[in-house]
Design an enzyme around this catalytic site. Structure first.
Site, short mmCIF file in Angstrom:
data_model
loop_
_atom_site.label_atom_id
_atom_site.label_comp_id
_atom_site.label_asym_id
_atom_site.label_seq_id
_atom_site.Cartn_x
_atom_site.Cartn_y
_atom_site.Cartn_z
N LYS A 1 0.98 -1.29 0.07
CA LYS A 1 -0.01 -0.04 -0.14
C LYS A 1 0.73 1.39 -0.10
CE LYS A 1 -3.57 -0.87 -0.37
NZ LYS A 1 -4.15 -1.24 -1.68
N THR A 2 1.92 1.25 -0.62
CA THR A 2 2.91 2.53 -0.80
C THR A 2 3.12 2.68 -2.17
OG1 THR A 2 5.00 0.99 -0.84
CG2 THR A 2 4.04 1.91 1.49
N GLY A 3 2.48 2.03 -3.19
CA GLY A 3 2.69 2.58 -4.56
C GLY A 3 3.78 1.38 -5.28
N THR A 4 3.73 0.20 -4.77
CA THR A 4 4.51 -0.68 -5.51
C THR A 4 4.22 -1.16 -6.61
OG1 THR A 4 3.64 -2.39 -4.21
CG2 THR A 4 5.88 -1.53 -2.93
N THR A 5 2.86 -1.26 -6.82
CA THR A 5 2.20 -1.76 -8.02
C THR A 5 2.34 -0.79 -9.40
OG1 THR A 5 0.55 -3.09 -6.99
CG2 THR A 5 0.42 -2.63 -9.27
N TYR B 1 -11.64 6.28 -0.65
CA TYR B 1 -12.58 5.99 0.40
C TYR B 1 -12.38 7.20 1.25
CZ TYR B 1 -7.52 4.71 0.86
OH TYR B 1 -6.45 4.54 1.01
N GLY C 1 -5.97 2.75 -6.62
CA GLY C 1 -6.44 4.19 -6.52
C GLY C 1 -7.69 4.25 -6.04
N SER D 1 -4.57 2.84 4.51
CA SER D 1 -4.95 2.13 3.32
C SER D 1 -5.13 0.66 3.25
CB SER D 1 -3.84 2.55 2.25
OG SER D 1 -3.96 1.72 1.04
#
Length: 873
Positions: A605-609, A828, A825, A703
């Site tokens: 949940k830090t942007g790795t994808t 929520y 993205g 997140s």
């Protein structure tokens, strides 16, 4: 009157005689009194006539004494602090070798001439259980401040000191050791040593007899002591050089090791008058470690020995066993059972070569089979082929079935559960087909190899379990297929005898609770060096140690091994191409080129994808194929997938078209906070670059909570975010598990430091997750530079911001875009203020530690971290 005169003269005569007698008595008494005084302070000439068999007449007080009572050793960590002269010093390396062979933890410091000591106490607990000085003079001549600190620590925590005296001059030296009430003499040659049987130190060592002959070297230091607080441990006679000091008695016994009992200042010390080149000093050193550590650093006295004889029926004519050799094998086995409980030779056979020797050797084959019940048996390969040369399992199975058929025809037992592969091929590096075939045909439960993790140094050999087969370390004993004649032994027969009598083979037994020795059929024909070696080894071990030698069947031995070393059950895979021996016994159909050059380790949940998507846009960067079971990520280093082996792992990667320019990588976001992943990754891909992304840990936690809600996690649906993060220790287990997954990955500094234990800082890149979200092109330029990948890819032209999605996407031809899936993205509700406040406080110390770490690494602070640190002020 005459009678009175006679009586008077008689009385005078009597008085004169009495006076004369008294004078003579006084003179004699004075002589012996003086002689006695001199004998206590100088070892008299009469000492040279004393032998070890008459120890009570030696010029020392050898009565049994009690040393200072050791403190509770649990108040210290079981770690040895070793002060060495340099990291390359010979004695320092010998000390470390024994500590490593014994599997004792240690910490090395270069002995300071001046300067501060390392930290000795942490949280009211001593960091070290024992202190060793390679050069005891560095301890004795320490400045008063540091010496008082060290001595105070030793007294308070019951820590002992071991030291070695090293002479610096070439001539014979004589001086008083500063702070100690005894004299020492240096640069001497000594001979004929023996052990003080009353020393409380000795445990493994047995005080048995005189070790005659010259001791190695001419730089010995001996101790002349006459104080009840000091106890000699080993004596030796001083040889007579031309420049021998008059104060040294010729041929007298002197102590070469002394034990300071701690009666003077509360600190027990063991001082050695030479290095560890003399085997008996090495044995006493092992005992000193055990004694001074309160037996926390000690090995059991039980030693399990299994002698394998490989290549039964294999060998060219003239090297095999005849009938007399087989009878000698049986006789020696019975002889050894008197010294090694349950001793039985373990014979490994390759049935294809039965009856392929001379007529006498074929009769030897028959004699072996006629005594089949006298030995233990295990299968080699039928044709002695190396298993890694068989590329499919069915071929291996065929070979094994032939060998099993041979065994059944000749009454050889097939249920021992043990097997050895020729040249240890296929065991490590793992050839999966071998393990599978072994299970199918033989139901193998144990094997052994000398190759894990490497052949040398032998003290690093370990065991592991793979595919439910226990793999034990195997030891060499100096006997190979070509060593069949005593006089032709490499280096001469003395080399073999030296190994047996206090050398490498002897200490292999001393330092390893379990030893499986590899020998060969050829070692039991001709001069029968195998029999010679183990008979003499058993005799020497029994003569000089208190070790209890015994043998167990292989499967029982394996269970015993992993009872002693349960931490070795999990293997630690390495790159087979980094070791030539490993490469030689690894299938030529496999390639190390399919291992990744860098890893994206998370956290989640830090942007790795998003980073993954940007990376695979580069023409020279290739990713693994997705795993259907673990959300596309391989998750090899942090999960049980690791036990599937490196073949399974490499199958996820393509074969690069250009090994130099192509960069393979994988992204598994759970690696970041995994306890096992850093060590495992460093072992297999030690040169890999590591990339991690950091965002505000509070946002990351929130997140993850929302991610779990979207996946209908019961705890996330049942409890609010604040209830999750603030749950107490008595909360339901499912709530505590969710809390852990939310909070623990945000301990950024702790997790990064774990990775830095195994990877140098220059192999680690820390990305600001907020910048990756707002300015990915700049970040990707930094990533390309860090990786050294070419050609340079222009992400400014390849990325476009999708205002509808709210993040950057790949720009395709004709203005089309490729964005992350719907699950990425996701929007929520914002985090509630109570949760924000709670997490800001919770992560405060973690963020401070992160800032310190980044400053130390010379890396800039992410913008979110600077904002959080402002709240701390």
């Amino acid at each position: 009157m005459s009678f009175i005169m006679k009586l008077h003269r008689h009385f005078q005569r009597t008085v004169i005689l009495l006076a004369t007698f008294c004078m003579v008595s006084i003179i004699i008494s004075a002589y012996y009194l003086y002689s006695g005084y001199k004998q206590e302070n100088e070892l008299s000439e009469t000492a040279s006539e004393v032998d070890c068999g008459d120890l009570q007449h030696l010029p020392y007080q050898l009565m049994e004494v009690k040393a200072m009572k050791l403190f509770d050793a649990s108040r210290t960590d079981p770690t040895v602090l070793v002060f060495v002269e340099s990291q390359y010093s010979s004695l320092g390396q010998d000390i470390i070798m024994i500590l490593e062979s014994s599997r004792f933890q240690y910490h090395i410091e270069i002995a300071p001439g001046k300067g501060d000591l390392p930290v000795l106490i942490d949280k009211m607990k001593g960091k070290y259980i024992l202190i060793i000085y390679e050069n005891i003079l560095k301890y004795i001549n320490m400045d008063s401040w540091n010496r008082s600190l060290l001595d105070k620590y030793c007294v308070e925590y019951g820590v002992g000191v071991i030291g070695f005296h090293k002479t610096s001059e070439k001539s014979v030296q004589s001086f008083q050791l500063k702070g100690f009430p005894f004299s020492i003499y240096g640069n001497l040659a000594v001979k004929d040593c023996c052990i003080n049987p009353h020393s409380p130190l000795i445990r493994v060592t047995k005080s048995s007899k005189l070790e005659k002959g010259s001791l190695p070297g001419t730089d010995w230091t001996v101790f002349q002591i006459n104080h009840s607080a000091y106890q000699p441990v080993i004596f030796a006679k001083v040889k007579t050089p031309e420049n021998l000091s008059p104060s040294i008695s010729k041929g007298a016994f002197y102590a070469t090791i002394i034990h300071d009992l701690g009666l003077h200042d509360g600190i027990q010390r063991v001082l050695f008058g030479n290095n560890l080149n003399f085997w008996l000093h090495k044995l006493i050193f092992i005992d000193a470690i055990s004694f001074l550590s309160g037996k926390r650093l000690t090995l059991s006295l039980d030693r399990y020995i299994l002698v394998d004889i490989d290549d039964i029926f294999v060998g060219k004519e003239g090297t095999r066993m005849n009938t007399n050799d087989v009878k000698a094998l049986l006789d020696t086995q019975n002889l050894l059972r008197a010294q090694i409980t349950n001793f039985t030779f373990n014979l490994g056979f390759s049935g294809k070569f039965y009856h392929t020797g001379t007529e006498e050797e074929d009769e030897g084959d028959d004699c072996l089979l006629g005594s089949v019940d006298e030995f233990w048996w295990f299968p080699h390969m039928w044709s002695h082929m190396q298993p890694h040369l068989f590329h499919n399992e069915s071929s291996l199975v065929e070979q094994m079935i032939l060998n099993k058929k041979f065994a059944l025809e000749h009454g050889i037992p097939t249920d021992m559960g043990y097997a050895v592969a020729p040249h240890h091929s296929g065991v490590y590096p793992v050839h999966v087909q071998l393990y599978e075939a072994w299970k199918k045909v033989w139901n193998i439960k144990i094997t052994s190899t000398e190759e894990y993790p490497h052949l040398k140094p032998a003290r690093y050999r370990r065991g592991f379990i793979h595919k439910n087969i226990m793999v034990l370390p195997r030891q060499t004993c100096g006997l190979f297929t070509h060593t069949i004649f005593y006089k032709e032994y490499p280096g001469g027969p003395k080399e073999l005898d030296k190994s047996i009598q206090g050398g490498e083979l002897f200490f292999t037994v001393v330092l390893n609770p379990i030893s499986i020795f590899m020998t060969h059929l050829s070692n039991y024909g001709n001069d029968r060096l195998g029999l010679y070696t183990f008979v003499n080894l058993a005799n020497f071990v029994k003569s000089w140690t208190n070790l209890r030698l015994q043998t167990l069947p292989p499967v029982q031995l394996a269970h015993k091994y992993f009872e002693l070393f349960p931490d070795q059950k999990d293997p630690l895979w390495q790159n087979p191409c980094d070791d030539k021996r490993h490469r030689d016994i690894w299938s030529k159909e496999k390639t190390c080129d399919r291992l990744p050059k860098f890893l994206v380790i998370g956290p989640q949940k830090t942007g790795t994808t998003a980073l993954y998507l940007f990376l695979v846009m580069h023409p020279s960067i290739l990713s693994n194929s997705p795993s259907p079971k673990t959300f596309e990520e391989v998750q090899f280093f942090n999960r049980n997938n690791y036990h599937r082996g490196i073949d399974w792992y490499m199958d996820f990667f393509p074969v690069p078209s250009n090994v130099t320019t192509d960069f393979l990588f994988e992204k598994s976001a759970n690696y970041f906070h995994s306890e096992e992943a850093p060590k495992r990754a460093a072992s297999l891909v030690p040169k890999a670059k590591i990339i991690t992304i950091l965002i505000d840990p509070s946002d990351r936690a929130y997140s993850w909570y929302q991610h779990q809600r979207s996946h209908e996690d019961p705890a996330a649906l049942k409890f609010s975010f604040y209830e999750v993060i603030s749950a107490g220790p008595r909360a339901p287990s499912e709530l505590r598990a969710l809390q852990k997954r939310c909070l623990v990955p945000g301990w950024y500094a702790s997790h990064i430091e774990r990775w830095l234990v195994y990877f140098p800082p220059f192999q680690l890149l820390i990305i600001d997750g907020q910048q990756l979200r707002t300015d990915p092109a700049t970040v990707m330029d930094e990533v390309q530079k860090f990786l050294g990948v070419l050609p340079h890819y222009n992400y400014s032209e390849a990325l476009t911001f999708d205002s509808h999605k709210g993040f950057w996407c790949q720009l395709l031809e004709e203005g089309k875009t490729k964005c992350l899936g719907k699950s990425k993205g996701r929007k929520y509700p914002p985090m509630d203020s109570d949760s924000r406040t709670f997490l800001s406080s919770y992560y405060r110390d973690h963020n401070v530690e992160l800032s310190k770490l980044l400053h130390k690494l010379g890396q800039p602070l992410p913008s979110w971290l600077r904002q959080e640190l402002q709240k701390v002020r």
